[in-house]
Design an enzyme around this catalytic site. Sequence first.
Site, PDB file in Angstrom:
ATOM      1  N   ASP A  38       0.862  -1.168   0.000  1.00  0.00           N
ATOM      2  CA  ASP A  38       0.000   0.000   0.000  1.00  0.00           C
ATOM      3  C   ASP A  38       0.911   1.235   0.000  1.00  0.00           C
ATOM      4  OD1 ASP A  38      -2.439   1.512   0.493  1.00  0.00           O
ATOM      5  OD2 ASP A  38      -1.624   1.842   2.499  1.00  0.00           O
ATOM      6  N   ASP A 237      -1.429  -0.967   6.152  1.00  0.00           N
ATOM      7  CA  ASP A 237      -1.593  -0.475   7.516  1.00  0.00           C
ATOM      8  C   ASP A 237      -3.032  -0.070   7.833  1.00  0.00           C
ATOM      9  OD1 ASP A 237      -1.574   1.813   5.796  1.00  0.00           O
ATOM     10  OD2 ASP A 237      -1.301   3.032   7.583  1.00  0.00           O
ATOM     11  N   ASP A 241      -7.247  -1.549   3.986  1.00  0.00           N
ATOM     12  CA  ASP A 241      -6.396  -2.607   3.456  1.00  0.00           C
ATOM     13  C   ASP A 241      -6.815  -3.999   3.909  1.00  0.00           C
ATOM     14  OD1 ASP A 241      -4.850  -0.604   2.300  1.00  0.00           O
ATOM     15  OD2 ASP A 241      -3.563  -0.450   4.056  1.00  0.00           O
TER      16      ASP A 241
HETATM   17  P1  ADP Z   1      -4.669   5.495  -0.613  1.00  0.00           P
HETATM   18  O1  ADP Z   1      -4.684   4.271  -1.479  1.00  0.00           O
HETATM   19  O2  ADP Z   1      -3.485   6.355  -0.941  1.00  0.00           O
HETATM   20  O3  ADP Z   1      -4.761   5.150   0.866  1.00  0.00           O
HETATM   21  P2  ADP Z   1      -7.475   6.559  -0.692  1.00  0.00           P
HETATM   22  O4  ADP Z   1      -8.252   5.425  -1.282  1.00  0.00           O
HETATM   23  O5  ADP Z   1      -7.698   6.860   0.740  1.00  0.00           O
HETATM   24  O6  ADP Z   1      -5.910   6.420  -1.035  1.00  0.00           O
HETATM   25  O7  ADP Z   1      -7.784   7.872  -1.536  1.00  0.00           O
HETATM   26  C1  ADP Z   1      -7.560   7.873  -2.924  1.00  0.00           C
HETATM   27  C2  ADP Z   1      -7.677   9.254  -3.500  1.00  0.00           C
HETATM   28  O8  ADP Z   1      -9.005   9.768  -3.270  1.00  0.00           O
HETATM   29  C3  ADP Z   1      -6.760  10.286  -2.888  1.00  0.00           C
HETATM   30  O9  ADP Z   1      -5.469  10.268  -3.456  1.00  0.00           O
HETATM   31  C4  ADP Z   1      -7.505  11.573  -3.236  1.00  0.00           C
HETATM   32  O10 ADP Z   1      -7.279  11.932  -4.567  1.00  0.00           O
HETATM   33  C5  ADP Z   1      -8.963  11.164  -3.080  1.00  0.00           C
HETATM   34  N1  ADP Z   1      -9.453  11.475  -1.735  1.00  0.00           N
HETATM   35  C6  ADP Z   1      -9.810  10.595  -0.761  1.00  0.00           C
HETATM   36  N2  ADP Z   1     -10.241  11.240   0.341  1.00  0.00           N
HETATM   37  C7  ADP Z   1     -10.145  12.567   0.083  1.00  0.00           C
HETATM   38  C8  ADP Z   1     -10.412  13.760   0.829  1.00  0.00           C
HETATM   39  N3  ADP Z   1     -10.869  13.759   2.078  1.00  0.00           N
HETATM   40  N4  ADP Z   1     -10.192  14.929   0.197  1.00  0.00           N
HETATM   41  C9  ADP Z   1      -9.726  14.976  -1.050  1.00  0.00           C
HETATM   42  N5  ADP Z   1      -9.444  13.907  -1.796  1.00  0.00           N
HETATM   43  C10 ADP Z   1      -9.645  12.715  -1.250  1.00  0.00           C
HETATM   44 MG    MG Z   2      -3.595   3.608   3.042  1.00  0.00          MG
END
Ligand code: ADP
Ligand code: MG
Length: 292
Positions: A38, A237, A241
């Site tokens: 991740d 983490d 996930d």
């Molecule tokens: P990761 O795989 O990096 O943990 P997430 O699935 O949590 O990512 O989020 C993926 C994408 O969704 C982020 O990179 C962002 O573009 C968008 N995103 C998620 N939550 C938010 C938020 N609160 N504000 C703005 N963008 C968000």
């Molecule tokens: Mg993450």
Amino acid sequence: ATPAALMVGVGKGAESGILIRGAEYLERSQKINTIVFDKTGTITKGEPEVTDIVSLNELSEKQIIEYGGTVESGSEHPIAKAVVNKMKEMNIPLTTPEEFESLNGLGVKAMVHGKKIYTGNRKMMKQFGIDVRLAEQNMERLESEGKTAIMVIIDDKIEGIIAVADSLKETSQMAIFALTDLGIESIMITGDNEKTAQAIAKKVGIEKIIANVLPADKAKEIKKLQAQGKFVAMVGDGINDAPALAQADIGIAIGSGSDIAKETGGIILIRDDLMDVSRAIRLSRATMKKIK
Ligand code: ADP
Ligand code: MG
């Protein structure tokens, strides 16, 4: 396999903060040829900070952060925390957003001072039919620097961009190198966009990325790799996930992560050190050699 030797292996792991949930995980670890990491919170620290504020029209940067940050104050996401911190730093008073909604893997929306605000990624704006061409050049520049750029839309008009950057954990690059040395391919999976993911992957020496993955689809991507005949470990983490950790041949939960990740992992790395992934594999190989 002699249980005694396996128990010794499990004990050795525990001494160095590698908790192996059962001897079968130690046996399986030697077969791993692919490890999916991740990105946020695993390869990176998971504590992003705002690096850039771009206004595309006549609003000030302060206004962009004020609208974006007010909406984000309803979210627990690391990106949201970064934006709210920036707001505090700039002494912008926090007001409560109305009709707040969080869209998993996309962004957030709410009403602020009577205006409709969307803050999130391209996928979100596509879904809402917003024309974001004005932002494209800046988005690409920021993303090629490894930053995560989110767009601020006010009443259906693109007004600005807020970029955040997350630093790498100290040993991420070394950890990937150590795995390559063991003949294991590392892959990075993320909900973030392709460009940002590529820039970060390059910094740590990962060649293959799976980007733009919604939290619910991470397990599916693991399954696809298994269907190609790969024996896959997943390192993560977060709460998001857990399904992917469960789908993998071995789930490895790391460090300060969520309890749900820890409950799902077959191996738990107590220290927040990705080098422990290769240490676990080496321990497994050494143990199984003794048994044969
Ligand atoms: P990761 O795989 O990096 O943990 P997430 O699935 O949590 O990512 O989020 C993926 C994408 O969704 C982020 O990179 C962002 O573009 C968008 N995103 C998620 N939550 C938010 C938020 N609160 N504000 C703005 N963008 C968000
Ligand atoms: Mg993450």
